[in-house]
Design a protein around this motif. Sequence first.
Motif, PDB file in Angstrom:
ATOM      1  N   ASP A 279       0.848  -1.196   0.000  1.00 53.38           N
ATOM      2  CA  ASP A 279       0.000   0.000   0.000  1.00 53.38           C
ATOM      3  C   ASP A 279       0.883   1.245   0.000  1.00 53.38           C
ATOM      4  N   ILE A 280       0.485   2.250  -0.757  1.00 58.13           N
ATOM      5  CA  ILE A 280       1.287   3.473  -0.891  1.00 58.13           C
ATOM      6  C   ILE A 280       1.273   4.299   0.404  1.00 58.13           C
ATOM      7  N   GLN A 281       0.241   4.120   1.210  1.00 55.31           N
ATOM      8  CA  GLN A 281       0.149   4.829   2.501  1.00 55.31           C
ATOM      9  C   GLN A 281      -0.083   3.802   3.604  1.00 55.31           C
ATOM     10  N   PRO A 282       0.996   3.089   3.990  1.00 55.84           N
ATOM     11  CA  PRO A 282       0.812   1.952   4.902  1.00 55.84           C
ATOM     12  C   PRO A 282       0.245   2.369   6.254  1.00 55.84           C
ATOM     13  N   ARG A 283      -0.706   1.576   6.741  1.00 55.61           N
ATOM     14  CA  ARG A 283      -1.331   1.794   8.056  1.00 55.61           C
ATOM     15  C   ARG A 283      -0.729   0.883   9.114  1.00 55.61           C
ATOM     16  N   ALA A 284       0.278   0.087   8.749  1.00 53.58           N
ATOM     17  CA  ALA A 284       0.929  -0.843   9.669  1.00 53.58           C
ATOM     18  C   ALA A 284       2.294  -1.176   9.052  1.00 53.58           C
ATOM     19  N   PRO A 285       3.223  -1.749   9.845  1.00 45.69           N
ATOM     20  CA  PRO A 285       4.537  -2.091   9.279  1.00 45.69           C
ATOM     21  C   PRO A 285       4.434  -2.955   8.019  1.00 45.69           C
ATOM     22  N   THR A 286       3.506  -3.904   8.014  1.00 45.98           N
ATOM     23  CA  THR A 286       3.185  -4.627   6.779  1.00 45.98           C
ATOM     24  C   THR A 286       1.782  -4.207   6.354  1.00 45.98           C
ATOM     25  N   HIS A 287       1.653  -3.685   5.145  1.00 50.56           N
ATOM     26  CA  HIS A 287       0.348  -3.341   4.592  1.00 50.56           C
ATOM     27  C   HIS A 287       0.390  -3.645   3.097  1.00 50.56           C
ATOM     28  N   ILE A 288      -0.217  -4.763   2.771  1.00 54.13           N
ATOM     29  CA  ILE A 288      -0.203  -5.262   1.386  1.00 54.13           C
ATOM     30  C   ILE A 288      -1.642  -5.333   0.886  1.00 54.13           C
ATOM     31  N   LEU A 289      -1.837  -5.004  -0.381  1.00 54.46           N
ATOM     32  CA  LEU A 289      -3.151  -5.117  -1.031  1.00 54.46           C
ATOM     33  C   LEU A 289      -3.115  -6.325  -1.962  1.00 54.46           C
ATOM     34  N   ILE A 290      -4.088  -7.210  -1.809  1.00 58.22           N
ATOM     35  CA  ILE A 290      -4.168  -8.417  -2.631  1.00 58.22           C
ATOM     36  C   ILE A 290      -5.379  -8.241  -3.533  1.00 58.22           C
ATOM     37  N   VAL A 291      -5.129  -8.248  -4.830  1.00 55.44           N
ATOM     38  CA  VAL A 291      -6.100  -7.738  -5.799  1.00 55.44           C
ATOM     39  C   VAL A 291      -6.334  -8.781  -6.899  1.00 55.44           C
ATOM     40  N   PRO A 292      -7.597  -9.090  -7.221  1.00 55.03           N
ATOM     41  CA  PRO A 292      -7.825  -9.960  -8.379  1.00 55.03           C
ATOM     42  C   PRO A 292      -7.406  -9.234  -9.656  1.00 55.03           C
ATOM     43  N   ASN A 293      -6.811  -9.959 -10.580  1.00 54.37           N
ATOM     44  CA  ASN A 293      -6.376  -9.304 -11.820  1.00 54.37           C
ATOM     45  C   ASN A 293      -7.566  -8.787 -12.628  1.00 54.37           C
ATOM     46  N   LYS A 294      -8.694  -9.477 -12.508  1.00 48.63           N
ATOM     47  CA  LYS A 294      -9.886  -8.971 -13.211  1.00 48.63           C
ATOM     48  C   LYS A 294     -10.607  -7.987 -12.285  1.00 48.63           C
ATOM     49  N   PRO A 295     -11.085  -6.884 -12.839  1.00 47.18           N
ATOM     50  CA  PRO A 295     -11.637  -5.822 -11.992  1.00 47.18           C
ATOM     51  C   PRO A 295     -13.058  -6.088 -11.530  1.00 47.18           C
ATOM     52  N   ILE A 296     -13.205  -6.597 -10.321  1.00 48.54           N
ATOM     53  CA  ILE A 296     -14.507  -6.713  -9.653  1.00 48.54           C
ATOM     54  C   ILE A 296     -14.630  -5.437  -8.818  1.00 48.54           C
ATOM     55  N   PRO A 297     -15.637  -4.572  -9.051  1.00 51.33           N
ATOM     56  CA  PRO A 297     -15.633  -3.270  -8.360  1.00 51.33           C
ATOM     57  C   PRO A 297     -15.719  -3.373  -6.835  1.00 51.33           C
ATOM     58  N   THR A 298     -16.687  -4.124  -6.332  1.00 51.53           N
ATOM     59  CA  THR A 298     -16.888  -4.179  -4.878  1.00 51.53           C
ATOM     60  C   THR A 298     -17.251  -5.608  -4.481  1.00 51.53           C
TER      61      THR A 298
ATOM     62  N   GLU B 210     -16.047 -17.786  -6.788  1.00 53.49           N
ATOM     63  CA  GLU B 210     -15.721 -18.375  -5.481  1.00 53.49           C
ATOM     64  C   GLU B 210     -14.276 -18.842  -5.392  1.00 53.49           C
ATOM     65  N   ALA B 211     -13.787 -19.512  -6.422  1.00 56.62           N
ATOM     66  CA  ALA B 211     -12.413 -20.024  -6.366  1.00 56.62           C
ATOM     67  C   ALA B 211     -11.412 -18.870  -6.372  1.00 56.62           C
ATOM     68  N   LEU B 212     -11.708 -17.832  -7.135  1.00 56.46           N
ATOM     69  CA  LEU B 212     -10.835 -16.652  -7.175  1.00 56.46           C
ATOM     70  C   LEU B 212     -10.773 -15.979  -5.798  1.00 56.46           C
ATOM     71  N   ILE B 213     -11.916 -15.843  -5.149  1.00 54.86           N
ATOM     72  CA  ILE B 213     -11.954 -15.207  -3.827  1.00 54.86           C
ATOM     73  C   ILE B 213     -11.186 -16.059  -2.823  1.00 54.86           C
ATOM     74  N   GLY B 214     -11.346 -17.369  -2.921  1.00 56.82           N
ATOM     75  CA  GLY B 214     -10.567 -18.256  -2.059  1.00 56.82           C
ATOM     76  C   GLY B 214      -9.079 -18.084  -2.305  1.00 56.82           C
ATOM     77  N   HIS B 215      -8.701 -17.883  -3.545  1.00 65.04           N
ATOM     78  CA  HIS B 215      -7.284 -17.711  -3.890  1.00 65.04           C
ATOM     79  C   HIS B 215      -6.724 -16.432  -3.281  1.00 65.04           C
ATOM     80  N   LEU B 216      -7.533 -15.361  -3.237  1.00 61.44           N
ATOM     81  CA  LEU B 216      -7.068 -14.125  -2.578  1.00 61.44           C
ATOM     82  C   LEU B 216      -6.624 -14.439  -1.152  1.00 61.44           C
ATOM     83  N   PHE B 217      -7.372 -15.313  -0.482  1.00 61.39           N
ATOM     84  CA  PHE B 217      -7.083 -15.611   0.920  1.00 61.39           C
ATOM     85  C   PHE B 217      -5.906 -16.570   1.080  1.00 61.39           C
TER      86      PHE B 217
END
Length: 116
Positions: free
Chosen positions: A29-48, A57-64
């Motif tokens: 993250d460009i403005q980290p809120r903690a010593p480690t602050h990482i954004l994990i993002v699906p390559n395909k753009p799901i807005p919300t 479902e499998a993609l969301i599981g993969h994020l985790f």
Amino acid sequence: MPTLFERIIAGDLPATIVHRDDRVTAFRDIQPRAPTHILIVPNKPIPTANDIADSDEALIGHLFTVARDLAKREGIAEDGYRLIINCNQHGGQEVYHLHVHLLGGAPLGAMVAKHS
Ligand code: 5GP
């Protein structure tokens, strides 16, 4: 218009990438809120989170599972960490491309402010 995160995933905007595969990209993250602050993002753009399809479902599981592996790699798995997905205005979402925040490296305090 591609989202900000699509531009990062495409390499058109700089970011510190910590993981990339055919379904997910993770960067600091460009403005980290903690010593480690990482954004994990699906390559395909799901807005919300509201826009997650049953077929995602499998993609969301993969994020985790990527979040789990990054927590281990960052050395924060044992002490603990927080995974956050913000949705829409009340959730405080700023970038409308679904992402999981991985935060850790120090005690993070209360999950959210108390509701009065
Ligand atoms: P949200 O509030 O949508 O859940 O979180 C968006 C996150 O994206 C924020 O923590 C913000 O700091 C981060 N962010 C916004 N613009 C950029 C950027 O250009 N690069 C990176 N690496 N992070 C960004």
